[in-house]
Every structure is written in structure tokens, then in C-alpha cells.
Design an enzyme around this catalytic site. Sequence first.
Site, PDB file in Angstrom:
ATOM      1  N   GLU A  43       0.865  -1.183   0.000  1.00  0.00           N
ATOM      2  CA  GLU A  43       0.000   0.000   0.000  1.00  0.00           C
ATOM      3  C   GLU A  43       0.900   1.231   0.000  1.00  0.00           C
ATOM      4  O   GLU A  43       1.696   1.418   0.918  1.00  0.00           O
ATOM      5  CB  GLU A  43      -0.880  -0.028   1.259  1.00  0.00           C
ATOM      6  CG  GLU A  43      -1.644   1.243   1.548  1.00  0.00           C
ATOM      7  CD  GLU A  43      -2.201   1.268   2.969  1.00  0.00           C
ATOM      8  OE1 GLU A  43      -2.337   2.386   3.509  1.00  0.00           O
ATOM      9  OE2 GLU A  43      -2.483   0.201   3.534  1.00  0.00           O
ATOM     10  N   LYS A 133     -10.586  -1.797   7.832  1.00  0.00           N
ATOM     11  CA  LYS A 133      -9.275  -1.576   8.430  1.00  0.00           C
ATOM     12  C   LYS A 133      -9.471  -1.080   9.865  1.00  0.00           C
ATOM     13  O   LYS A 133     -10.032   0.002  10.075  1.00  0.00           O
ATOM     14  CB  LYS A 133      -8.505  -0.549   7.599  1.00  0.00           C
ATOM     15  CG  LYS A 133      -7.239   0.003   8.249  1.00  0.00           C
ATOM     16  CD  LYS A 133      -6.643   1.073   7.350  1.00  0.00           C
ATOM     17  CE  LYS A 133      -5.611   1.904   8.072  1.00  0.00           C
ATOM     18  NZ  LYS A 133      -5.021   2.926   7.211  1.00  0.00           N
TER      19      LYS A 133
END
Length: 215
Positions: A43, A133
Site C-alpha cells: 500500500e 481496516k
Amino acid sequence: MFKHEVLKKITDVGVVAVIRAETSKQAIDIAKACIQGGLAAIEVTFTVPNALKVIEDLVKAIPQDELIIGAGTVLDSETARIAILAGAQYIVSPGFDLKTAQLCNRYQIPYMPGCLTITEMITAMEAGCDVVKLFPGSAFGPSYVKAVKGPLPQINIMPTGGVSLDNVKEWVSNGVVAVGVGSELTGPAKKGDFESVTQNAKAFVNAVKDARKSQ
């Protein structure tokens, strides 16, 4: 790559490397080091200078079957859209944003919003988010996941922040589908030590694998 394939690749390996590199070259070198360590998902955060170019360069430099590239610290749908057009295959945010969720649904791109409360998590799931998340993970720790999955057994949680080799087994045993790891994994890259990044990637991947076996 289809949405379900991206999600499967992330959950299969169980680890996402969160990259806060200073240059495109450093990001590419970190990504290659992660691949060497068996870690197939990274990411790139939008706190990175020229993050969009970093994503574009990574997409060009590394084949899609070797690495899936996501954009992180995405605060709005405009940023999500340019990241997707640059080649990002999933979007990660520190908080939940409905317009970003809708845009990602439109393009069938996984959106992983940062959530902490049960209400935020339910809102995210209702907006079509397949993985939530848990951020910051350090706020409550691994036991919080088990508490959440009492009333929400169907939720897929990926903690970021507060994940280390010392506690990754505990996170997995409490029911997370993957973990997001930043400086604990990529820290040595700041000194140009990419071999240590590879070793860290191996250690995290193996730790998740071993934790899943013992469940």
C-alpha cells in the site's frame, strides 16, 4: 484483476506492507524486497511525495501477477479516482468516506476504510466494504477484534498500526483476515538495507502462516 481476486490475494498471504517511501526508486526497491520475502501486497500512502507517480512507476515496473498495489491514506473520492486511474488495485483510508465507497463500488475496486467503533464498521459494511481496516490497531489491541466479532461474526478486519512480530499471532488468533504493517517491516529501507526488508517480510508472512495453522 477482478475485485475478488485482489481480496483473495491479500487474505491468502495475510500481510499488506504499508510504504511511506521518500522516492519512487525507494518504493520500487521496497516492493521488490517484499516480493522476495513472499509478500504480494503493498500500500503506497498518499503521504509519500509524488505518491501518484510512485504508484504509476510501480505498476509499470512490476507485473500484476507478482504484486498487487494499493493506495493508502486516501481521504476522498477524488484522490481514490486518480489512484485507480494510475493503476491502484485497492484503496485504503484512515477513516470511512461514503463517496469513496460509492466510487470504489462503481469501479469494483476493494475499499478498506479505517474504522474503530462498531457503528463505523456497520456503516462501512452497509456501504459495500468487504474488509474493514481497524485503525489505529494499537488503540485497543488484538482482543478488541474478538469482542467485535461477537456481534459481527461476518466482518473481515485488517488491523493497521500496532502490529508487530511479537503480537501478529495474537491478532490472527483473534480473527483478523490480514494485517497491515508499516515501519516494523519497511523501516530498514530508510538506511538502504533492503535485505532486512526481505527478511522482515518473510518473518511476517511465516508468522501469519504459523498462526493460522495453530487455530
